[in-house]
Design an enzyme around this catalytic site. Structure first.
Site, PDB file in Angstrom:
ATOM      1  N   SER A  65      12.796  -7.737  27.368  1.00 19.65           N
ATOM      2  CA  SER A  65      12.450  -6.433  27.936  1.00 19.65           C
ATOM      3  C   SER A  65      11.000  -6.358  28.426  1.00 19.65           C
ATOM      4  O   SER A  65      10.592  -7.129  29.283  1.00 19.65           O
ATOM      5  CB  SER A  65      12.757  -5.379  26.882  1.00 19.65           C
ATOM      6  OG  SER A  65      12.547  -4.107  27.369  1.00 19.65           O
ATOM      7  N   ARG A 508       2.912   4.003  13.076  1.00 20.04           N
ATOM      8  CA  ARG A 508       2.563   4.742  14.294  1.00 20.04           C
ATOM      9  C   ARG A 508       2.230   6.197  13.952  1.00 20.04           C
ATOM     10  O   ARG A 508       2.878   6.804  13.104  1.00 20.04           O
ATOM     11  CB  ARG A 508       3.707   4.704  15.298  1.00 20.04           C
ATOM     12  CG  ARG A 508       3.997   3.330  15.792  1.00 20.04           C
ATOM     13  CD  ARG A 508       4.721   3.343  17.133  1.00 20.04           C
ATOM     14  NE  ARG A 508       5.288   2.030  17.418  1.00 20.04           N
ATOM     15  CZ  ARG A 508       4.599   0.995  17.871  1.00 20.04           C
ATOM     16  NH1 ARG A 508       3.303   1.103  18.110  1.00 20.04           N
ATOM     17  NH2 ARG A 508       5.185  -0.172  18.092  1.00 20.04           N
TER      18      ARG A 508
HETATM   19  C1  16G Z   1      12.774  -0.526  20.849  1.00 18.84           C
HETATM   20  C2  16G Z   1      13.857   0.442  21.227  1.00 18.84           C
HETATM   21  C3  16G Z   1      13.284   1.707  21.796  1.00 18.84           C
HETATM   22  C4  16G Z   1      12.272   2.312  20.844  1.00 18.84           C
HETATM   23  C5  16G Z   1      11.250   1.293  20.424  1.00 18.84           C
HETATM   24  C6  16G Z   1      10.417   1.848  19.300  1.00 18.84           C
HETATM   25  C7  16G Z   1      16.050  -0.057  22.168  1.00 18.84           C
HETATM   26  C8  16G Z   1      16.805  -0.663  23.309  1.00 18.84           C
HETATM   27  N1  16G Z   1      14.727  -0.128  22.245  1.00 18.84           N
HETATM   28  O1  16G Z   1      12.088  -0.983  21.961  1.00 18.84           O
HETATM   29  O2  16G Z   1      14.340   2.597  21.986  1.00 18.84           O
HETATM   30  O3  16G Z   1      11.625   3.392  21.432  1.00 18.84           O
HETATM   31  O4  16G Z   1      11.895   0.126  19.953  1.00 18.84           O
HETATM   32  O5  16G Z   1       9.511   0.911  18.858  1.00 18.84           O
HETATM   33  O6  16G Z   1      16.618   0.471  21.218  1.00 18.84           O
HETATM   34  P1  16G Z   1       8.683   1.144  17.527  1.00 18.84           P
HETATM   35  O7  16G Z   1       9.660   1.278  16.394  1.00 18.84           O
HETATM   36  O8  16G Z   1       7.804  -0.044  17.428  1.00 18.84           O
HETATM   37  O9  16G Z   1       7.895   2.401  17.719  1.00 18.84           O
HETATM   38 MG    MG Z   2      13.945  -2.789  28.322  1.00 19.94          MG
END
Ligand code: 16G
Ligand code: MG
Length: 545
Positions: A65, A508
């Site tokens: 991604s 976060r």
């Molecule tokens: C991943 C998730 C996204 C989320 C992010 C949060 C998918 C396809 N992607 O990229 O939706 O916003 O994680 O990241 O589910 P974090 O937990 O590090 O804040």
């Molecule tokens: Mg993506």
């Protein structure tokens, strides 16, 4: 069994580095590409088992991604194009971390637990993004599938949402569309062209859209799709992968996080622009105003635009369908207030991560879900689609209702309901703006975002933070939520929450308030509270100003 003999032999060609452990995270495995060969082989095995279990085609997408080019990753796709279930995410982690000599045992454990009949046939669709490592890694997936006797279809370079679409088309026997890249372009472009007929007087300027392809697969696929759109959308593509590096200083994640325009896009004042992420499942819009100020239209603004449009069409069509918007705690407070108070639509909040939003959106006739970061789509229940189709065929409706329901039908066809899709979302947004005669500035003016700030705090173990209420409240460590509550009280229109990241080893922090300075101060003070109460490591967080 001969079947396992082959797995045993082939797996030696994809050996696991001893001691390496990886977790199937929020969106699959993701790390530096050099650690992933064995993971890919094993995900090929797991997808084959999942296919046998569900008696359906399963998808495996090789992508990381928005991560840097040297990373890679893998996402598993379930029969209807959804993300794989949590139980199978657990199996994925077990299989990924089994040492070389216990791989067969780990495999047999899954077969036993799920009571899988190994004589069932298996079919796995495989796709990859444009990273240099993706070719050999997707070959490892294919090896995994064939070593368990599964059939493969290698789609090669596709966006993540395109592969989700293919899997869904296959398992619905073509009801969702034809499982080819061409079929995808045809389905979406036909719906888009029909929709733009409702806006016949658009000028070339209005049809023009600047697209930042993040130097990734989305750019490639946009190029392929362009002829299908017959100039109804005039795409000016930048960061098309011909020279720049994937996701480097460009793409949806860069724009959202940095709150600034990507490099390599030549934007004039007021021009409508959008950015895809590296596998084209996220999109954000933006423009700069006459004072040179940058305006971001993120997932919240997209959800508001689309849900407002759908609600209006439902009223015009005289259809009584419940529409809801699904957000996460990161949704800007202004968007939630606007949707609830002005638009009077149901708003529901879930934990971060697309699968949670998708799941919640399935509960409504029409569920519009978007994360603020630009990942989202719209789900129409079977019953809602049936009502729309029946009304399209009804001879006794007046012209206004007929027009509205025809637009609804085409909108359903334009949306990729399997997962957030930058290309599909972009076409929906372009169609909505065209039909409603809105400029990007009109859209931006629907509501004004509250100033906000996101920060990260490093702690020795982020699992000490547990949350509830869709991550909006911390239950542990003791005293943290009380501390946040009293800090929030000091500011106007303020809100703040903390949560452990699902993709990075950090906590976060999110804060919003009436001014940027207040949001920054609040975010800093909450970071300090996390640092002190949740075992912060390294230097204490410093104020932003
Ligand atoms: C991943 C998730 C996204 C989320 C992010 C949060 C998918 C396809 N992607 O990229 O939706 O916003 O994680 O990241 O589910 P974090 O937990 O590090 O804040
Ligand atoms: Mg993506």
């Amino acid at each position: 069994m001969a079947q396992f003999e082959e797995v045993s032999q082939k797996s030696k060609l994809h050996p696991k580095p001893e001691g390496l452990t990886l977790q199937y995270g929020t969106a699959g495995f993701r790390t530096n590409a050099k650690h992933l060969d064995h993971i890919m082989f094993r995900m090929g095995l797991l997808a084959t088992l999942r296919s046998k279990k569900t008696k359906s085609t399963i998808g495996v997408m090789v992508t990381a991604s928005h991560n840097p080019e040297e990373d890679n990753g893998v996402k598993l796709i379930d029969p209807m194009g959804e993300m794989v279930t949590e139980v199978w995410e657990g199996y994925a982690t077990q299989l990924a971390n089994a040492e070389q000599d216990s791989l067969l045992k780990a495999l047999k454990d899954v077969i036993e637990k799920e009571d899988i009949s190994m004589s069932e046939p298996a079919s796995v669709y495989v796709g990859k993004d444009t990273r240099p490592s993706s070719a050999s890694l997707s070959q490892a997936v294919l090896d995994g599938v064939s070593s368990l006797g599964g059939k493969t279809h290698d789609y090669g370079l596709v966006t993540t949402p395109q592969l989700h679409y293919m899997v869904c088309c296959c398992n619905t026997n073509g009801c969702y569309g034809s499982p080819t890249v061409e079929g995808y372009y045809q389905k979406l472009s036909q719906a888009f062209l029909q929709l733009t007929q409702n806006a016949p007087n658009r000028t070339d300027d209005q049809k023009k859209l600047l697209v930042d392809g993040a130097n990734g697969i989305g750019a490639l696929k946009m190029r392929e799709m362009e002829p299908f759109l017959r100039s109804e959308l005039q795409v000016v593509l930048s960061n098309d992968g011909s020279s720049g590096k994937l996701n480097h200083l460009c793409g949806a994640d860069y724009v959202k996080v940095q709150q600034k325009a990507p490099q390599g896009v030549c934007m004039a004042t007021g021009e409508r622009c959008c950015s895809f992420d590296g596998d084209a499942d996220r999109i954000v819009y933006y423009y700069t105003d006459s004072k040179g100020r940058f305006h971001l239209l993120d997932g919240d603004k997209i959800a508001t635009l689309i849900s407002t449009y759908l609600k209006e069409l439902l009223t015009q069509a005289g259809l009584n369908l419940q529409i809801a918007v699904v957000q996460t705690a990161y949704a800007n407070g202004s968007s939630t207030r606007y949707l609830e108070d002005v638009m009077k639509v149901t708003v529901c909040c879930t934990k971060t991560g697309v699968k949670h939003l998708h799941h919640a959106a399935q509960e409504y006739d029409i569920g519009v879900y978007f994360e603020a970061n630009g990942h989202g789509t719209v789900l129409f229940s079977k019953a809602a689609q049936k009502q729309i189709l029946e009304l399209v065929k009804d001879q006794n409706t007046n012209d206004e209702r007929k027009r509205a329901v025809k637009i609804l039908e085409n909108t359903v066809n334009l949306i990729n309901q399997t997962v957030g899709d930058a290309i599909s979302d972009m076409l929906v947004i372009e169609a909505v703006l065209a039909i409603r005669g809105m400029s990007v500035q009109d859209w931006d003016a629907i509501y004004t975002d509250l100033p906000n700030r996101q920060l990260k705090v490093t702690v020795s173990d982020r699992r000490v933070i547990n949350t509830t209420d869709a991550e909006r409240k911390a239950v542990t460590p003791e005293g943290l939520q009380e501390a946040i509550d009293s800090l929030v009280k000091k500011y106007k229109n303020a809100r703040s929450f903390v949560r452990p990241s699902g993709t990075e080893d950090v906590v976060r922090v999110y804060a919003e308030a009436d001014t940027q300075e207040s949001a920054d101060n609040l975010a800093h003070e909450v970071s300090l509270a996390v640092y002190r109460l949740a075992g912060g490591v390294g230097d204490e967080p410093k104020p932003l100003h």
